[in-house]
Design a protein around this motif. Sequence first.
Motif, PDB file in Angstrom:
ATOM      1  N   LEU A 235      -0.726  -4.699   4.746  1.00  0.00           N
ATOM      2  CA  LEU A 235      -1.418  -3.494   4.184  1.00  0.00           C
ATOM      3  C   LEU A 235      -2.665  -3.530   4.594  1.00  0.00           C
ATOM      4  CD1 LEU A 235      -1.128  -2.237   0.918  1.00  0.00           C
ATOM      5  CD2 LEU A 235      -0.427  -1.132   2.988  1.00  0.00           C
ATOM      6  N   TYR A 236      -2.905  -5.242   4.669  1.00  0.00           N
ATOM      7  CA  TYR A 236      -4.464  -6.432   5.473  1.00  0.00           C
ATOM      8  C   TYR A 236      -4.189  -6.302   6.965  1.00  0.00           C
ATOM      9  CZ  TYR A 236      -4.433  -8.850   0.870  1.00  0.00           C
ATOM     10  OH  TYR A 236      -3.771  -8.958  -0.863  1.00  0.00           O
ATOM     11  N   GLU A 237      -3.253  -6.023   7.574  1.00  0.00           N
ATOM     12  CA  GLU A 237      -2.846  -5.716   8.961  1.00  0.00           C
ATOM     13  C   GLU A 237      -3.645  -4.274   9.440  1.00  0.00           C
ATOM     14  OE1 GLU A 237       0.943  -6.741  10.501  1.00  0.00           O
ATOM     15  OE2 GLU A 237       0.404  -8.885  10.185  1.00  0.00           O
ATOM     16  N   ASP A 238      -3.381  -3.772   8.274  1.00  0.00           N
ATOM     17  CA  ASP A 238      -3.132  -1.713   8.303  1.00  0.00           C
ATOM     18  C   ASP A 238      -3.276  -0.874   7.104  1.00  0.00           C
ATOM     19  OD1 ASP A 238      -3.591   0.437   9.139  1.00  0.00           O
ATOM     20  OD2 ASP A 238      -2.014   1.523  10.558  1.00  0.00           O
ATOM     21  N   PRO A 239      -4.695  -1.079   6.733  1.00  0.00           N
ATOM     22  CA  PRO A 239      -4.679  -0.801   4.977  1.00  0.00           C
ATOM     23  C   PRO A 239      -4.141   0.904   5.125  1.00  0.00           C
ATOM     24  CG  PRO A 239      -6.669  -2.272   5.817  1.00  0.00           C
ATOM     25  CD  PRO A 239      -5.938  -1.520   7.250  1.00  0.00           C
ATOM     26  N   SER A 240      -4.771   1.306   6.142  1.00  0.00           N
ATOM     27  CA  SER A 240      -4.311   2.603   6.253  1.00  0.00           C
ATOM     28  C   SER A 240      -2.665   3.341   6.495  1.00  0.00           C
ATOM     29  CB  SER A 240      -5.100   3.151   7.567  1.00  0.00           C
ATOM     30  OG  SER A 240      -4.507   3.652   8.385  1.00  0.00           O
ATOM     31  N   ALA A 241      -1.969   2.121   6.361  1.00  0.00           N
ATOM     32  CA  ALA A 241      -0.522   2.444   6.813  1.00  0.00           C
ATOM     33  C   ALA A 241       0.396   3.169   5.518  1.00  0.00           C
ATOM     34  CB  ALA A 241      -0.026   0.877   6.897  1.00  0.00           C
ATOM     35  N   GLU A 242       0.429   2.346   4.436  1.00  0.00           N
ATOM     36  CA  GLU A 242       0.702   4.116   3.513  1.00  0.00           C
ATOM     37  C   GLU A 242       0.158   5.341   3.760  1.00  0.00           C
ATOM     38  OE1 GLU A 242       2.029   2.462  -1.222  1.00  0.00           O
ATOM     39  OE2 GLU A 242       0.581   1.239  -0.090  1.00  0.00           O
ATOM     40  N   LEU A 243      -0.972   4.738   3.435  1.00  0.00           N
ATOM     41  CA  LEU A 243      -1.301   6.285   2.847  1.00  0.00           C
ATOM     42  C   LEU A 243      -0.641   7.187   4.206  1.00  0.00           C
ATOM     43  CD1 LEU A 243      -3.533   7.830   1.667  1.00  0.00           C
ATOM     44  CD2 LEU A 243      -4.974   7.557   3.585  1.00  0.00           C
ATOM     45  N   ALA A 244      -1.045   6.775   6.050  1.00  0.00           N
ATOM     46  CA  ALA A 244      -0.492   7.602   7.003  1.00  0.00           C
ATOM     47  C   ALA A 244       1.413   7.915   6.668  1.00  0.00           C
ATOM     48  CB  ALA A 244      -0.290   6.595   7.684  1.00  0.00           C
ATOM     49  N   THR A 245       1.835   7.114   5.716  1.00  0.00           N
ATOM     50  CA  THR A 245       3.817   7.062   5.380  1.00  0.00           C
ATOM     51  C   THR A 245       3.294   8.508   4.593  1.00  0.00           C
ATOM     52  OG1 THR A 245       3.998   4.612   5.571  1.00  0.00           O
ATOM     53  CG2 THR A 245       5.279   5.779   4.568  1.00  0.00           C
ATOM     54  N   ALA A 246       2.784   8.096   3.729  1.00  0.00           N
ATOM     55  CA  ALA A 246       2.540   9.019   2.438  1.00  0.00           C
ATOM     56  C   ALA A 246       2.345  10.642   3.241  1.00  0.00           C
ATOM     57  CB  ALA A 246       1.852   9.021   1.548  1.00  0.00           C
ATOM     58  N   ALA A 247       1.598  10.820   3.846  1.00  0.00           N
ATOM     59  CA  ALA A 247       0.966  11.890   4.814  1.00  0.00           C
ATOM     60  C   ALA A 247       2.149  12.567   5.678  1.00  0.00           C
ATOM     61  CB  ALA A 247       0.037  11.816   5.816  1.00  0.00           C
ATOM     62  N   ALA A 248       2.715  11.632   6.665  1.00  0.00           N
ATOM     63  CA  ALA A 248       3.933  12.050   7.512  1.00  0.00           C
ATOM     64  C   ALA A 248       4.703  12.732   6.612  1.00  0.00           C
ATOM     65  CB  ALA A 248       4.076  10.639   8.232  1.00  0.00           C
ATOM     66  N   GLY A 249       4.850  12.433   5.210  1.00  0.00           N
ATOM     67  CA  GLY A 249       6.083  13.168   4.792  1.00  0.00           C
ATOM     68  C   GLY A 249       5.495  14.471   3.634  1.00  0.00           C
ATOM     69  N   ALA A 250       4.773  14.567   4.178  1.00  0.00           N
ATOM     70  CA  ALA A 250       3.711  16.335   3.076  1.00  0.00           C
ATOM     71  C   ALA A 250       4.963  17.272   4.121  1.00  0.00           C
ATOM     72  CB  ALA A 250       1.974  16.692   3.361  1.00  0.00           C
ATOM     73  N   GLY A 251       5.016  17.958   3.435  1.00  0.00           N
ATOM     74  CA  GLY A 251       5.433  19.792   3.671  1.00  0.00           C
ATOM     75  C   GLY A 251       4.217  20.384   3.969  1.00  0.00           C
TER      76      GLY A 251
ATOM     77  N   ARG B 220       2.405  -3.370 -13.752  1.00  0.00           N
ATOM     78  CA  ARG B 220       2.902  -4.157 -11.711  1.00  0.00           C
ATOM     79  C   ARG B 220       3.316  -3.661 -11.187  1.00  0.00           C
ATOM     80  NH1 ARG B 220       5.244  -9.849 -11.409  1.00  0.00           N
ATOM     81  NH2 ARG B 220       3.937 -10.187  -9.010  1.00  0.00           N
ATOM     82  N   LEU B 221       4.673  -2.798 -11.294  1.00  0.00           N
ATOM     83  CA  LEU B 221       5.162  -2.008 -10.145  1.00  0.00           C
ATOM     84  C   LEU B 221       4.450  -0.788  -9.846  1.00  0.00           C
ATOM     85  CD1 LEU B 221       8.984  -1.960 -12.150  1.00  0.00           C
ATOM     86  CD2 LEU B 221       7.749  -3.448 -10.321  1.00  0.00           C
ATOM     87  N   ALA B 222       3.486  -0.646 -10.831  1.00  0.00           N
ATOM     88  CA  ALA B 222       3.137   0.571  -9.450  1.00  0.00           C
ATOM     89  C   ALA B 222       1.937   0.175  -9.167  1.00  0.00           C
ATOM     90  CB  ALA B 222       1.946   1.582 -10.809  1.00  0.00           C
ATOM     91  N   GLY B 223       1.351  -1.272  -8.924  1.00  0.00           N
ATOM     92  CA  GLY B 223       0.059  -1.657  -8.261  1.00  0.00           C
ATOM     93  C   GLY B 223       1.394  -1.746  -6.419  1.00  0.00           C
ATOM     94  N   ARG B 224       2.179  -2.046  -6.848  1.00  0.00           N
ATOM     95  CA  ARG B 224       2.997  -2.220  -5.578  1.00  0.00           C
ATOM     96  C   ARG B 224       2.883  -1.200  -4.987  1.00  0.00           C
ATOM     97  NH1 ARG B 224       7.174  -6.048  -6.587  1.00  0.00           N
ATOM     98  NH2 ARG B 224       7.693  -5.305  -3.911  1.00  0.00           N
ATOM     99  N   PRO B 225       2.903  -1.189  -3.532  1.00  0.00           N
ATOM    100  CA  PRO B 225       3.096  -0.311  -2.062  1.00  0.00           C
ATOM    101  C   PRO B 225       4.336   0.589  -2.682  1.00  0.00           C
ATOM    102  CG  PRO B 225       2.106  -2.616  -1.448  1.00  0.00           C
ATOM    103  CD  PRO B 225       2.923  -2.819  -2.935  1.00  0.00           C
ATOM    104  N   ILE B 226       4.464   1.624  -2.298  1.00  0.00           N
ATOM    105  CA  ILE B 226       5.491   2.859  -2.690  1.00  0.00           C
ATOM    106  C   ILE B 226       6.584   2.732  -1.257  1.00  0.00           C
ATOM    107  CG2 ILE B 226       4.031   3.670  -4.322  1.00  0.00           C
ATOM    108  CD1 ILE B 226       4.556   6.337  -2.304  1.00  0.00           C
ATOM    109  N   VAL B 227       6.233   1.454  -0.222  1.00  0.00           N
ATOM    110  CA  VAL B 227       6.999   2.179   0.430  1.00  0.00           C
ATOM    111  C   VAL B 227       7.283   0.422   1.110  1.00  0.00           C
ATOM    112  CG1 VAL B 227       6.855   4.663   1.656  1.00  0.00           C
ATOM    113  CG2 VAL B 227       5.315   2.796   2.377  1.00  0.00           C
ATOM    114  N   ARG B 228       8.367   0.560   2.147  1.00  0.00           N
ATOM    115  CA  ARG B 228       8.225  -0.896   2.421  1.00  0.00           C
ATOM    116  C   ARG B 228       8.049  -0.708   3.585  1.00  0.00           C
ATOM    117  NH1 ARG B 228      10.819  -4.717  -0.403  1.00  0.00           N
ATOM    118  NH2 ARG B 228      12.272  -3.764  -1.959  1.00  0.00           N
ATOM    119  N   LEU B 229       6.865  -1.628   3.910  1.00  0.00           N
ATOM    120  CA  LEU B 229       6.020  -1.676   4.891  1.00  0.00           C
ATOM    121  C   LEU B 229       6.364  -2.844   6.279  1.00  0.00           C
ATOM    122  CD1 LEU B 229       2.334  -1.362   3.172  1.00  0.00           C
ATOM    123  CD2 LEU B 229       3.847  -0.508   4.991  1.00  0.00           C
ATOM    124  N   GLY B 230       8.329  -2.960   6.415  1.00  0.00           N
ATOM    125  CA  GLY B 230       8.314  -4.277   7.121  1.00  0.00           C
ATOM    126  C   GLY B 230       7.757  -5.585   7.159  1.00  0.00           C
TER     127      GLY B 230
END
Length: 388
Positions: free
Chosen positions: A84-100, A217-227
């Motif tokens: 996330l520090y390398e790409d702060p929008s990575a998780e947001l982009a992953t979520a956006a990609a799953g939108a129907g 604390r689990l909610a504070g963890r990224p919800i997707v694996r980021l490599g």
Amino acid sequence: MTTVVFTHGTGVREPHLGTLLARIVSGLATTAPGTRVIAYDWGGRYGAKLAADGASIPAAPGAGTGRSTGGPDDSDEAEEWARLYEDPSAELATAAAGAGPRVTAPGAAFPDERPRALLRGIAGDTELGAGALGPGLPLAAAELARSPLLGPAAEALDPEALAWVLARALTAVVVAAELAADSPVQSGGDVRDATVAVLAQRLGAPPAGTGRGPLLRLAGRPIVRLGSRYAVRRRRALTDAAHPAAGDILKYLARGEDMRQGLRDLVATAEPPVVLLGHSLGGIVALDTLISGHLPGVELLITVGSQGPLLYETGALPSLAHPAPLPGHVPPWLNLYDRRDLLGYAAEPLFPGRAHDVATDSRQPFPVAHSAYWTDPAVYRAIGERLP
């Protein structure tokens, strides 16, 4: 017949040295036929080794104890945050990609309207910007409020999950900015997680103590694996791979006289005229050895992709400190560097009239460029033109 004594760079050991030497012999055969090339294998004799078989390498969390110091997935969590520090929008982009596809009823609010408004509220909150994350938070919130990813992410996630994703993105943006600025002080994981929790609540997540309890604390963890790279768990393997190169540099700067004396001894057995050819750290060894005393029979120094000029300018070259000039007994110096090689430096501006630079271009990116000299015809042409 000219004798070229080749001094290799960091991390090179047999059988790779033999392969490299054969390539150099082949390259010089086209521009300087009849040249004799011998290798100074300082790595095999004086190079860095893990003398105690890696006893200094800490064990991975929980190894040998059956427990972890902070939780079963702390190593994974650290790597997720690193991503996330390398790409702060990575998780947001992953979520956006799953939108129907989604149809909003006439007059109804779009899913991203409220989170955008809440982000703008954070952007205007000067008191929050003066907190643990500093003044970068308002600007980060304002930019995130304008993100095109927010719309599809809001359609894919429920409001609470989106609040945590946005809180982590904001936190990552600010931490990444601190890293880019080389800040000497960084917040620990506890402060980071507390900040995420505060931001998540400001963005619509329920406050702590309202039913989530240990799930906070689990909610504070990224919800997707980021490599996750599992760097901590693989520390021994990474050290095994990296220590010859890094260790060679450190050992030379701390105890380099053995390496220099070994080169003197080899040169004493070589048939003159002798040319010292050094790559990377090998160029530093050759330069240092020549500066420290006259070597009979050596008529030319050639350094390729070497850091000698940088060490001299920064005061780290063992034998000579800036602005002292090269001693008169140092022979002519040909210095080659690839413009794309971040480990190659220019010598001529520091030693005008004593060193001659030749810039090459392998058309390879770094770090490949640092090892691509030996397949570049321009390198052999430059060397062949200068050999005695």
